[in-house]
Design a protein around this motif. Structure first.
Motif, short mmCIF file in Angstrom:
data_model
loop_
_atom_site.label_atom_id
_atom_site.label_comp_id
_atom_site.label_asym_id
_atom_site.label_seq_id
_atom_site.Cartn_x
_atom_site.Cartn_y
_atom_site.Cartn_z
N TYR A 215 53.72 49.50 73.13
CA TYR A 215 53.28 49.68 71.75
C TYR A 215 52.36 48.55 71.26
CZ TYR A 215 56.77 53.40 71.39
OH TYR A 215 57.50 54.56 71.56
N VAL A 216 52.01 47.64 72.15
CA VAL A 216 51.09 46.56 71.76
C VAL A 216 49.70 47.15 71.56
CG1 VAL A 216 49.95 44.43 72.49
CG2 VAL A 216 52.40 44.76 72.92
N THR A 217 49.08 46.85 70.43
CA THR A 217 47.72 47.30 70.13
C THR A 217 46.85 46.10 69.78
OG1 THR A 217 48.00 47.55 67.73
CG2 THR A 217 48.73 49.39 69.12
N GLY A 218 45.61 46.38 69.51
CA GLY A 218 44.68 45.32 69.11
C GLY A 218 45.01 44.72 67.77
N LYS A 219 45.94 45.31 67.04
CA LYS A 219 46.36 44.76 65.74
C LYS A 219 47.47 43.73 65.86
CE LYS A 219 44.89 48.78 63.03
NZ LYS A 219 45.30 49.84 62.06
N PHE A 220 47.97 43.53 67.07
CA PHE A 220 48.94 42.46 67.30
C PHE A 220 48.31 41.14 66.85
CE2 PHE A 220 51.29 39.32 69.75
CZ PHE A 220 52.57 39.85 69.90
N PRO A 221 49.06 40.26 66.18
CA PRO A 221 48.45 39.03 65.65
C PRO A 221 47.95 38.10 66.75
CG PRO A 221 50.84 38.96 65.46
CD PRO A 221 50.49 40.36 65.86
N PRO A 222 46.93 37.31 66.47
CA PRO A 222 46.48 36.31 67.43
C PRO A 222 47.64 35.49 67.96
CG PRO A 222 44.98 36.40 65.57
CD PRO A 222 46.15 37.27 65.22
N ALA A 223 47.62 35.21 69.28
CA ALA A 223 48.79 34.62 69.92
C ALA A 223 48.42 33.43 70.79
CB ALA A 223 49.51 35.67 70.76
N TYR A 224 49.22 32.38 70.67
CA TYR A 224 49.14 31.25 71.59
C TYR A 224 50.40 31.24 72.43
CZ TYR A 224 48.04 26.64 73.43
OH TYR A 224 47.72 25.60 74.27
N GLN A 236 56.32 34.51 83.33
CA GLN A 236 56.21 35.51 82.26
C GLN A 236 55.01 35.26 81.35
OE1 GLN A 236 58.82 38.01 82.01
NE2 GLN A 236 59.25 37.10 84.01
N CYS A 237 54.47 34.06 81.38
CA CYS A 237 53.45 33.66 80.41
C CYS A 237 52.11 34.35 80.66
CB CYS A 237 53.29 32.13 80.44
SG CYS A 237 52.10 31.48 79.26
N GLU A 238 51.57 34.20 81.85
CA GLU A 238 50.23 34.73 82.12
C GLU A 238 50.16 36.25 82.00
OE1 GLU A 238 46.73 34.58 85.55
OE2 GLU A 238 48.52 33.32 85.73
N PRO A 239 51.12 37.01 82.55
CA PRO A 239 51.03 38.48 82.38
C PRO A 239 51.02 38.92 80.92
CG PRO A 239 52.59 37.93 84.11
CD PRO A 239 52.23 36.64 83.44
N MET A 240 51.83 38.28 80.09
CA MET A 240 51.84 38.64 78.67
C MET A 240 50.51 38.30 78.02
SD MET A 240 53.40 40.01 76.15
CE MET A 240 53.70 39.99 74.38
N ALA A 241 49.98 37.13 78.33
CA ALA A 241 48.69 36.74 77.76
C ALA A 241 47.58 37.71 78.19
CB ALA A 241 48.34 35.31 78.18
N LYS A 242 47.58 38.08 79.43
CA LYS A 242 46.54 39.00 79.93
C LYS A 242 46.69 40.39 79.31
CE LYS A 242 45.31 36.71 84.23
NZ LYS A 242 45.17 36.84 85.70
N LEU A 243 47.93 40.84 79.11
CA LEU A 243 48.14 42.12 78.44
C LEU A 243 47.56 42.08 77.03
CD1 LEU A 243 49.53 44.94 78.16
CD2 LEU A 243 51.52 43.71 77.29
N LEU A 244 47.84 41.01 76.30
CA LEU A 244 47.32 40.90 74.93
C LEU A 244 45.79 40.90 74.94
CD1 LEU A 244 49.77 38.23 73.46
CD2 LEU A 244 49.76 40.69 73.01
N MET A 245 45.20 40.15 75.84
CA MET A 245 43.73 40.09 75.90
C MET A 245 43.15 41.44 76.28
SD MET A 245 42.88 36.26 77.37
CE MET A 245 44.23 36.04 78.51
N GLU A 246 43.81 42.16 77.18
CA GLU A 246 43.34 43.51 77.56
C GLU A 246 43.38 44.47 76.37
OE1 GLU A 246 45.90 44.60 80.72
OE2 GLU A 246 44.91 43.29 82.20
N ARG A 247 44.33 44.24 75.45
CA ARG A 247 44.44 45.10 74.26
C ARG A 247 43.53 44.61 73.13
NH1 ARG A 247 49.61 47.68 75.18
NH2 ARG A 247 49.50 48.08 77.43
N GLY A 248 42.75 43.56 73.39
CA GLY A 248 41.80 43.08 72.39
C GLY A 248 42.37 42.08 71.40
N VAL A 249 43.50 41.46 71.74
CA VAL A 249 44.14 40.50 70.85
C VAL A 249 43.60 39.09 71.14
CG1 VAL A 249 46.33 39.44 70.17
CG2 VAL A 249 46.23 41.89 70.76
#
Length: 289
Positions: A215-224, A236-249
């Motif tokens: 359910y992660v979309t490009g509207k997910f807030p900017p994330a560090y 767990q860190c890099e896969p989550m970061a890459k998922l967010l970037m793939e969704r445009g976050v």
């Protein structure tokens, strides 16, 4: 409670007490208000507020979601970290939530939503700018933070979770040393008694609630996102970061230190590396405030 959870509580409690021994819990520059009720349960639903004494008026808000494997942790272990955040110009809210094994998934999510409702209702009293809110969390708290961010950014998942967030603007999140893929973790439940204490032995009963990442979309807030080379959840860190970037976050992530730099290292207020990691994360958050 499983033997694994009990052992974890004892070891974590000893380690945290040793880490913070001798630190000043009542510095002159910090206004702190402890044990404020935010919900119906007087034992669990309490929070602390921190802000600099010399800053008046509304301040941007950071809400800290503590870690502890869903079975351990409280505002006490995060008081010095939260004071450090407050010194950076924020009103900081740190809260207690219901812990496993007595309370199961997704009770902490409901508690966090109660906290956000309380912040919105009390904004005028405590000087909260609800148009500028960030969430930070580590370990289990990072998972809870990321899940709540999906609820806030995707109404479809909010409906799945049966949670209605109040009217505030979540500008950014800090996800620290966390685990994010609940569906995958649920599939490994037999290997981790800590997770059984939170999810039960039959997590399939939660259905789509576990499919957070779907359910992660490009509207997910900017994330560090941050982790450390000695963090047992580093992978767990890099896969989550890459998922967010793939969704445009908008997203940044960094792995700190060496193999001796462990889990939730950033909470150690005596550590120069922790200070550097927190500097980096807060600089990212401020860009979106």
């Amino acid at each position: 409670m499983s033997l694994q959870s009990l052992s974890f509580r004892l070891m974590a409690g000893h380690s945290d007490a040793k880490r913070d021994r001798g630190l000043n819990a009542a510095p002159d520059d910090i206004l702190r208000i402890n044990d404020i009720p935010y919900g119906p349960d007087v034992k669990w639903n309490t929070l602390d507020v921190y802000r600099l004494r010399n800053l008046k008026g509304k301040l941007p808000v950071i809400v800290n979601v503590h870690g502890g494997g869903y079975v351990y942790g409280s505002t006490k272990q995060y008081q010095f970290y939260c004071m450090d955040l407050a010194r950076r110009g924020f009103a900081v809210v740190s809260f207690n939530y219901h812990l496993a094994p007595k309370f199961k998934f997704p009770t902490p999510i409901f508690d966090l939503n109660l906290v956000m409702e309380w912040i919105c209702k009390k904004a005028g009293i405590y000087g909260f700018d609800t148009d500028r809110v960030a969430l930070v969390g580590d370990s289990a708290g990072a998972q809870i933070t990321s899940q709540y961010a999906v609820i806030c950014s995707n109404p479809e998942y909010a409906e799945v979770m049966e949670v209605t967030p109040p009217d505030f603007r979540l500008r950014a999140v800090g996800l620290n040393c966390g685990m994010y893929d609940l569906r995958k973790r649920a599939s490994e439940i037999s290997e981790n008694k800590l997770m059984i204490d939170y999810f039960t032995e039959h997590p399939a009963v939660y259905g789509k609630k576990l499919d957070v990442l779907d359910y992660v979309t490009g509207k997910f807030p900017p994330a560090y996102l941050l982790s450390a080379k000695g963090d047992f959840l580093m992978d767990q860190c890099e896969p989550m970061a890459k998922l967010l970037m793939e969704r445009g976050v908008p997203c940044e992530y960094k792995i700190y230190g060496d193999e001796k730099t462990g889990h939730v290292f950033h909470v150690d207020m005596r550590s120069d590396l922790a200070r550097k990691a927190n500097d980096d994360e807060i600089a990212f958050i401020k860009k979106y405030m």
